[in-house]
Design a protein around this motif. Sequence first.
Motif, PDB file in Angstrom:
ATOM      1  N   SER A 173       0.833  -1.209   0.000  1.00 44.37           N
ATOM      2  CA  SER A 173       0.000   0.000   0.000  1.00 44.37           C
ATOM      3  C   SER A 173       0.865   1.255   0.000  1.00 44.37           C
ATOM      4  CB  SER A 173      -0.938   0.014   1.205  1.00 44.37           C
ATOM      5  OG  SER A 173      -1.885  -1.019   1.087  1.00 44.37           O
ATOM      6  N   GLN A 174       1.930   1.257   0.793  1.00 44.77           N
ATOM      7  CA  GLN A 174       2.826   2.415   0.832  1.00 44.77           C
ATOM      8  C   GLN A 174       3.528   2.605  -0.511  1.00 44.77           C
ATOM      9  OE1 GLN A 174       5.409   1.682   4.173  1.00 44.77           O
ATOM     10  NE2 GLN A 174       4.031   2.695   5.612  1.00 44.77           N
ATOM     11  N   ARG A 175       3.975   1.505  -1.113  1.00 44.70           N
ATOM     12  CA  ARG A 175       4.648   1.599  -2.407  1.00 44.70           C
ATOM     13  C   ARG A 175       3.682   2.085  -3.482  1.00 44.70           C
ATOM     14  NH1 ARG A 175       8.182  -3.581  -3.632  1.00 44.70           N
ATOM     15  NH2 ARG A 175       8.944  -2.165  -5.222  1.00 44.70           N
ATOM     16  N   LEU A 176       2.439   1.628  -3.437  1.00 41.62           N
ATOM     17  CA  LEU A 176       1.437   2.061  -4.405  1.00 41.62           C
ATOM     18  C   LEU A 176       1.169   3.557  -4.267  1.00 41.62           C
ATOM     19  CD1 LEU A 176      -0.558   1.393  -6.639  1.00 41.62           C
ATOM     20  CD2 LEU A 176      -2.203   0.743  -4.879  1.00 41.62           C
ATOM     21  N   LEU A 177       1.069   4.034  -3.054  1.00 46.20           N
ATOM     22  CA  LEU A 177       0.872   5.469  -2.839  1.00 46.20           C
ATOM     23  C   LEU A 177       2.041   6.271  -3.402  1.00 46.20           C
ATOM     24  CD1 LEU A 177      -0.620   5.611   0.771  1.00 46.20           C
ATOM     25  CD2 LEU A 177      -1.760   6.183  -1.377  1.00 46.20           C
ATOM     26  N   ALA A 178       3.256   5.772  -3.204  1.00 44.37           N
ATOM     27  CA  ALA A 178       4.436   6.463  -3.735  1.00 44.37           C
ATOM     28  C   ALA A 178       4.413   6.481  -5.260  1.00 44.37           C
ATOM     29  CB  ALA A 178       5.711   5.786  -3.231  1.00 44.37           C
ATOM     30  N   VAL A 179       4.005   5.378  -5.874  1.00 42.80           N
ATOM     31  CA  VAL A 179       3.926   5.324  -7.333  1.00 42.80           C
ATOM     32  C   VAL A 179       2.845   6.286  -7.843  1.00 42.80           C
ATOM     33  CG1 VAL A 179       3.282   3.832  -9.277  1.00 42.80           C
ATOM     34  CG2 VAL A 179       4.863   3.002  -7.555  1.00 42.80           C
ATOM     35  N   GLU A 180       1.715   6.334  -7.166  1.00 34.42           N
ATOM     36  CA  GLU A 180       0.643   7.254  -7.569  1.00 34.42           C
ATOM     37  C   GLU A 180       1.103   8.704  -7.465  1.00 34.42           C
ATOM     38  OE1 GLU A 180      -2.479   5.988  -4.945  1.00 34.42           O
ATOM     39  OE2 GLU A 180      -3.322   4.627  -6.436  1.00 34.42           O
ATOM     40  N   GLN A 181       1.829   9.040  -6.399  1.00 39.50           N
ATOM     41  CA  GLN A 181       2.336  10.410  -6.246  1.00 39.50           C
ATOM     42  C   GLN A 181       3.341  10.731  -7.348  1.00 39.50           C
ATOM     43  OE1 GLN A 181       3.833  10.382  -2.234  1.00 39.50           O
ATOM     44  NE2 GLN A 181       1.854  10.899  -1.341  1.00 39.50           N
ATOM     45  N   ALA A 182       4.207   9.779  -7.668  1.00 39.48           N
ATOM     46  CA  ALA A 182       5.184   9.994  -8.729  1.00 39.48           C
ATOM     47  C   ALA A 182       4.486  10.179 -10.067  1.00 39.48           C
ATOM     48  CB  ALA A 182       6.167   8.824  -8.792  1.00 39.48           C
ATOM     49  N   LEU A 183       3.445   9.413 -10.324  1.00 39.04           N
ATOM     50  CA  LEU A 183       2.693   9.541 -11.571  1.00 39.04           C
ATOM     51  C   LEU A 183       2.021  10.904 -11.668  1.00 39.04           C
ATOM     52  CD1 LEU A 183       1.631   8.300 -14.183  1.00 39.04           C
ATOM     53  CD2 LEU A 183      -0.234   7.292 -12.852  1.00 39.04           C
ATOM     54  N   ARG A 184       1.431  11.352 -10.567  1.00 38.71           N
ATOM     55  CA  ARG A 184       0.821  12.689 -10.568  1.00 38.71           C
ATOM     56  C   ARG A 184       1.874  13.763 -10.844  1.00 38.71           C
ATOM     57  NH1 ARG A 184      -2.614  10.525  -6.633  1.00 38.71           N
ATOM     58  NH2 ARG A 184      -1.247  11.069  -4.922  1.00 38.71           N
TER      59      ARG A 184
END
Length: 70
Positions: free
Chosen positions: A33-44
């Motif tokens: 979940s933490q890694r997914l949030l980091a990927v989503e932030q990077a994508l944004r």
Amino acid sequence: MSQESERLQDIEVRLTFLDDAVGGLSQADADISQRLLAVEQALRALRSEITSLRAAVGHDAHDEPPPPHY
């Protein structure tokens, strides 16, 4: 040891292993979940940067004519 006592001990051992497995899965889920949030932030951030770069260049791919072979 009676057969019933052995069965109870076997169930307790299995329960201990299952409890450890559930704990490990919970930690893995939290990590993912933490890694997914980091990927989503990077994508944004990347989307924002691309939008800024397009605006700075004044170039929109939709405005380009199709390639000559069309």
